[in-house]
Design an enzyme around this catalytic site. Structure first.
Site, short mmCIF file in Angstrom:
data_model
loop_
_atom_site.label_atom_id
_atom_site.label_comp_id
_atom_site.label_asym_id
_atom_site.label_seq_id
_atom_site.Cartn_x
_atom_site.Cartn_y
_atom_site.Cartn_z
N GLU A 55 0.84 -1.22 0.00
CA GLU A 55 0.00 0.00 0.00
C GLU A 55 0.87 1.26 0.00
O GLU A 55 0.58 2.22 -0.70
CB GLU A 55 -0.92 0.02 1.23
CG GLU A 55 -2.08 -0.94 1.16
CD GLU A 55 -3.01 -0.63 0.00
OE1 GLU A 55 -3.14 0.54 -0.37
OE2 GLU A 55 -3.58 -1.57 -0.56
N GLN A 60 1.50 7.11 -5.03
CA GLN A 60 2.27 7.93 -5.98
C GLN A 60 3.07 7.11 -6.99
O GLN A 60 3.92 7.66 -7.69
CB GLN A 60 3.28 8.87 -5.28
CG GLN A 60 2.80 9.53 -4.03
CD GLN A 60 2.07 10.81 -4.30
OE1 GLN A 60 1.92 11.22 -5.43
NE2 GLN A 60 1.56 11.42 -3.26
N LEU A 98 12.25 4.93 -6.24
CA LEU A 98 10.78 5.02 -6.04
C LEU A 98 10.35 6.43 -5.66
O LEU A 98 9.20 6.80 -5.83
CB LEU A 98 10.33 4.08 -4.91
CG LEU A 98 9.85 2.68 -5.27
CD1 LEU A 98 9.36 1.97 -4.02
CD2 LEU A 98 8.72 2.72 -6.29
N GLY A 99 11.31 7.22 -5.14
CA GLY A 99 10.98 8.60 -4.75
C GLY A 99 10.18 8.67 -3.45
O GLY A 99 9.86 7.65 -2.85
N TYR A 138 -6.80 6.10 4.63
CA TYR A 138 -6.93 5.18 3.50
C TYR A 138 -6.17 3.87 3.76
O TYR A 138 -6.73 2.77 3.62
CB TYR A 138 -6.40 5.82 2.21
CG TYR A 138 -6.22 4.81 1.11
CD1 TYR A 138 -7.33 4.27 0.46
CD2 TYR A 138 -4.95 4.33 0.76
CE1 TYR A 138 -7.18 3.29 -0.52
CE2 TYR A 138 -4.80 3.36 -0.21
CZ TYR A 138 -5.91 2.85 -0.85
OH TYR A 138 -5.76 1.87 -1.81
N ASP A 156 -9.27 6.54 -1.56
CA ASP A 156 -8.12 7.30 -2.06
C ASP A 156 -8.56 8.04 -3.32
O ASP A 156 -9.76 8.07 -3.64
CB ASP A 156 -6.92 6.36 -2.34
CG ASP A 156 -7.19 5.41 -3.49
OD1 ASP A 156 -8.36 5.32 -3.95
OD2 ASP A 156 -6.24 4.76 -3.95
N CYS A 212 -12.51 2.47 -14.35
CA CYS A 212 -13.00 3.84 -14.17
C CYS A 212 -11.79 4.77 -14.11
O CYS A 212 -11.53 5.43 -13.11
CB CYS A 212 -13.84 3.93 -12.90
SG CYS A 212 -14.81 5.43 -12.83
N CYS A 222 -17.70 -2.07 -17.11
CA CYS A 222 -17.92 -1.76 -15.69
C CYS A 222 -19.06 -2.61 -15.12
O CYS A 222 -20.16 -2.63 -15.67
CB CYS A 222 -18.26 -0.28 -15.54
SG CYS A 222 -18.59 0.19 -13.84
FE1 SF4 Z 1 -16.84 4.69 -13.93
FE2 SF4 Z 1 -18.36 2.54 -14.29
FE3 SF4 Z 1 -19.46 4.93 -14.11
FE4 SF4 Z 1 -18.05 4.32 -16.26
S1 SF4 Z 1 -19.93 3.36 -15.63
S2 SF4 Z 1 -17.93 6.23 -15.10
S3 SF4 Z 1 -16.47 3.04 -15.38
S4 SF4 Z 1 -18.33 3.88 -12.50
#
Ligand code: SF4
Length: 354
Positions: A55, A60, A98-99, A138, A156, A212, A222
């Site tokens: 994690e 980043q 990795l910074g 998170y 996050d 997404c 999705c």
């Molecule tokens: Fe994101 Fe799914 Fe909505 Fe598309 S449909 S914006 S992938 S949550």
């Protein structure tokens, strides 16, 4: 993109019900994750220590970069005890490239703290885990839900984007009340069935990373498309909104490459306040008024909100008097800690010398 208060008044988004988007939301995410999950080394373990390492590395940094670093780190420090007993240099050396080196230092401090305050047992409660250096809300949520299947939410940047699109939130997500509401939204979606908590948390992360995505969400893939307000309205790319747009700073520096045969001049460690943990090639920051200096090579790199231009002067001229340097064999530099830019310069120069 408007971020005005008038849009806040018109938007009904934040007045949504306190129920999840659908009763089977978590089940759908977990089932999708079982089919779509990438094979990643930290997904093979329930050891909170290893999940914590992954994690922190993933903050980043991209998954593709983290895989090798994670494997090397775990093979050198397989347990909390081994990390707690390591020297700072050993940890930073593995982190090199990795910074954001504070993350590595905090991991070591955190391991030491868990050894001394929690008897070497990774904390099991949110309250305790938040006391560990570098663990925020998170990471606490992700470690507790993934390692211990506890009904804890994680939120996050990726998940802020997913939830704000699902709800069609057109409020700046960096506003306190909006962020608070997004945490509530994340919490109400955490399943009560222990058996799917891990898959749900990892599934939401996978959805944010692979489907997404910020620029080209793959809504056709999705699993919760039919629940998504942004998709229905065709406004996926307008969300999430941010009030404070980060202004990128442009910074320039000149690096002096001076060699005597196979030996190279490096600054004595700690001679620059900003780089106490590192060796550095002699360098000077250039202010915005300075013109472009004479240079032999130029490098560019970016860090979060800063763009760097680095000019490298390679000549036999004497170094400016302010530098306190020592001469080190180019091969020996491989054993020393340098920031990434210096390592790139040294690698290119080493190849030139050979
Ligand atoms: Fe994101 Fe799914 Fe909505 Fe598309 S449909 S914006 S992938 S949550």
């Amino acid at each position: 993109m408007s971020t005005s208060s008038s849009s806040a008044k018109k938007s009904p988004d934040l007045a949504l019900s306190k129920r999840p988007l659908s009763k089977d939301f978590a089940q759908r995410i977990a089932a999708w994750f079982k089919l779509a999950a990438r094979d990643l080394p930290w997904r093979e373990t329930s050891d909170p220590y290893r999940i914590w390492i992954s994690e922190v590395m993933l903050q980043q940094t991209t998954v593709a970069t983290v895989i090798d670093y994670y494997q090397r780190f775990i093979s050198q420090f397989p347990t909390l005890e081994s990390l707690a007993a390591a020297t700072e240099d050993e940890v930073l050396k593995l982190w090199q490239g990795l910074g954001y080196y504070r993350r590595a230092k905090n991991l070591r401090f955190g391991a030491q703290m868990i050894m001394s305050e929690f008897g070497g047992k990774f904390p099991h409660t949110r309250e305790e885990i938040l006391k560990v250096p570098g663990i925020g809300a998170y990471s606490a949520g992700s470690i507790l839900s993934i390692a211990h299947q506890m009904p804890e939410a994680a939120l996050d940047g990726n998940l802020i984007r997913v939830y704000s699109r699902l709800y069609g939130i057109r409020e700046p997500v960096d506003r306190g009340p909006v962020l608070k509401r997004l945490w509530e939204i994340a919490r109400i979606h955490v399943p009560s069935e222990r058996a799917i908590i891990r898959e749900f948390t990892e599934g939401m992360m996978e959805l944010g990373a692979m489907v997404c995505t910020p620029a080209n969400p793959r809504c056709g893939h999705c699993p919760v498309q039919n629940l998504c307000v942004a998709y229905k309205k065709g406004i996926q790319l307008e969300i999430p909104l941010k009030e404070k747009r980060m202004k990128r700073k442009k910074l320039r520096e000149i690096v002096f490459l001076r060699n005597r045969g196979n030996k190279i001049a490096i600054l004595k460690r700690g001679s620059d306040k900003k780089f106490l943990d590192f060796h550095r090639l002699p360098f000077m920051s250039l202010d915005s008024e300075s013109g472009i200096p004479a240079y032999d090579l130029k490098y560019k790199y970016a860090v979060t909100d800063r763009d760097f231009e680095v000019f490298v002067s390679r000549s036999s001229d004497k170094l400016p008097g302010q530098f306190k340097v020592r001469w080190v064999g180019i091969k020996d530099c491989e054993e020393l800690l340098f920031p990434t830019i210096d390592r790139r310069i040294l690698a290119d120069f080493g190849a030139f010398l050979r």
